[in-house]
Design a protein around this motif. Structure first.
Motif, short mmCIF file in Angstrom:
data_model
loop_
_atom_site.label_atom_id
_atom_site.label_comp_id
_atom_site.label_asym_id
_atom_site.label_seq_id
_atom_site.Cartn_x
_atom_site.Cartn_y
_atom_site.Cartn_z
N UNK A 12 -12.53 15.73 -2.35
CA UNK A 12 -11.83 15.52 -3.62
C UNK A 12 -10.36 15.18 -3.39
N UNK A 13 -9.76 15.81 -2.40
CA UNK A 13 -8.36 15.53 -2.07
C UNK A 13 -8.21 14.09 -1.57
N UNK A 14 -9.14 13.64 -0.74
CA UNK A 14 -9.09 12.26 -0.23
C UNK A 14 -9.26 11.26 -1.37
N UNK A 15 -10.16 11.58 -2.31
CA UNK A 15 -10.34 10.71 -3.47
C UNK A 15 -9.06 10.68 -4.30
N UNK A 16 -8.43 11.85 -4.46
CA UNK A 16 -7.17 11.91 -5.19
C UNK A 16 -6.09 11.07 -4.55
N UNK A 17 -6.07 11.04 -3.22
CA UNK A 17 -5.07 10.23 -2.52
C UNK A 17 -5.31 8.74 -2.78
N UNK A 18 -6.57 8.34 -2.81
CA UNK A 18 -6.90 6.92 -3.02
C UNK A 18 -6.76 6.50 -4.48
N UNK A 19 -7.08 7.43 -5.38
CA UNK A 19 -7.01 7.13 -6.81
C UNK A 19 -6.18 8.21 -7.51
N UNK A 20 -4.86 8.20 -7.25
CA UNK A 20 -4.00 9.29 -7.73
C UNK A 20 -3.72 9.24 -9.23
N UNK A 21 -3.93 10.36 -9.87
CA UNK A 21 -3.64 10.47 -11.30
C UNK A 21 -2.17 10.19 -11.58
N UNK A 54 -0.12 8.20 -10.06
CA UNK A 54 0.39 6.88 -9.67
C UNK A 54 -0.52 5.77 -10.17
N UNK A 55 -1.02 5.94 -11.38
CA UNK A 55 -1.83 4.89 -11.98
C UNK A 55 -3.14 4.62 -11.28
N UNK A 56 -3.66 5.62 -10.56
CA UNK A 56 -4.95 5.52 -9.85
C UNK A 56 -4.94 4.45 -8.76
N UNK A 57 -3.75 4.08 -8.30
CA UNK A 57 -3.64 3.11 -7.21
C UNK A 57 -2.92 3.77 -6.04
N UNK A 58 -3.71 4.23 -5.08
CA UNK A 58 -3.14 4.99 -3.97
C UNK A 58 -3.40 4.37 -2.61
N UNK A 59 -3.32 5.21 -1.59
CA UNK A 59 -3.48 4.76 -0.21
C UNK A 59 -4.92 4.75 0.24
N UNK A 60 -5.11 4.87 1.55
CA UNK A 60 -6.45 4.73 2.13
C UNK A 60 -6.99 6.04 2.71
N UNK A 61 -6.23 7.12 2.55
CA UNK A 61 -6.69 8.48 2.87
C UNK A 61 -6.87 8.75 4.36
N UNK A 107 0.84 -1.20 0.00
CA UNK A 107 0.00 0.00 0.00
C UNK A 107 0.88 1.26 0.00
N UNK A 108 0.66 2.18 -0.93
CA UNK A 108 1.48 3.40 -0.99
C UNK A 108 0.99 4.48 -0.04
N UNK A 109 0.99 4.13 1.25
CA UNK A 109 0.54 5.07 2.27
C UNK A 109 1.53 5.19 3.39
N UNK A 110 1.18 5.98 4.39
CA UNK A 110 2.09 6.29 5.49
C UNK A 110 2.44 5.06 6.33
N UNK A 111 1.48 4.19 6.59
CA UNK A 111 1.75 3.02 7.43
C UNK A 111 2.76 2.10 6.77
#
Length: 206
Positions: free
Chosen positions: A85-94, A96-103, A38-42
């Protein structure tokens, strides 16, 4: 039109994958290929170390706050939409191939933006979710449980404030939507929790 512009800017801002950027620039690692993937902080903390995890957490949280500040300047009244919208961007980032974290971290930036710009209810809209996150994390040792529960408590507290006329009802409604979205993003974690195999702080993944 200004509301749409604010939402688009916020989505793009949320799409900046700080965990990937820091991993690649400073550690020469793609955290999507290690740990939980997962590309997130944890996962950044798990793969890159605690200092990197803290930095990613702060940067992801700032995405939510700064997006709302920009929206407030461009189109006052659009702050809630910008935060979502920012949270959605984090989860589906333009970016990074729309594969992001959990916001989760971005959600806390959202809470801070709500507090500063809309409610000034510091105890209920910011201190409560942050404090409850760490209390639940200490009790369960599971970041996923702490994240989902603290966001739910914040949504409930906001509904109480709205019913008492202290904040607008649109705020708790948006927070309930956010909680449902973040919880959905944790569906794999929920399955592991039910199976008793969820990762815990201080315990290495087997």
């Amino acid at each position: 039109m200004k509301l749409v512009l604010a939402a688009v800017i916020s989505y793009l801002f949320g799409s900046v994958p700080w965990a990937l950027v820091i991993g690649r620039v400073f550690y020469h690692k793609d955290i999507r290929k290690e740990g939980s993937g997962n590309p997130g902080a944890t996962n950044a903390a798990r793969v890159l170390g605690l200092p990197a995890g803290i930095i990613v957490t702060l940067l992801d949280a700032l995405k939510g706050l700064i997006s709302m500040l920009i929206a407030h300047a461009i189109a006052p009244g659009s702050e809630i939409y910008a935060g979502l919208a920012c949270c959605i961007g984090h989860c589906f980032p333009l970016f990074a191939g729309f594969k992001g974290g959990k916001a989760v971290a971005t959600s806390y930036g959202f809470f801070l933006g709500i507090t500063i710009l809309l409610t000034q209810e510091w105890v209920w809209n910011f201190i409560l979710p942050v404090a409850s996150f760490f209390i639940i994390l200490f009790a369960t040792k599971m970041v996923s449980v702490a994240s989902m529960c603290s966001l739910l408590l914040e949504a409930i507290a906001s509904f109480v404030l709205a019913l008492n006329g202290r904040i607008d009802m649109s705020i708790p409604v948006s927070l309930l939507i956010l909680w449902a979205f973040v919880t959905y993003r944790h569906r794999a974690n929920i399955q592991r929790i039910l199976n008793g195999t969820e990762n815990k702080i201080g315990r290495k993944k087997e």
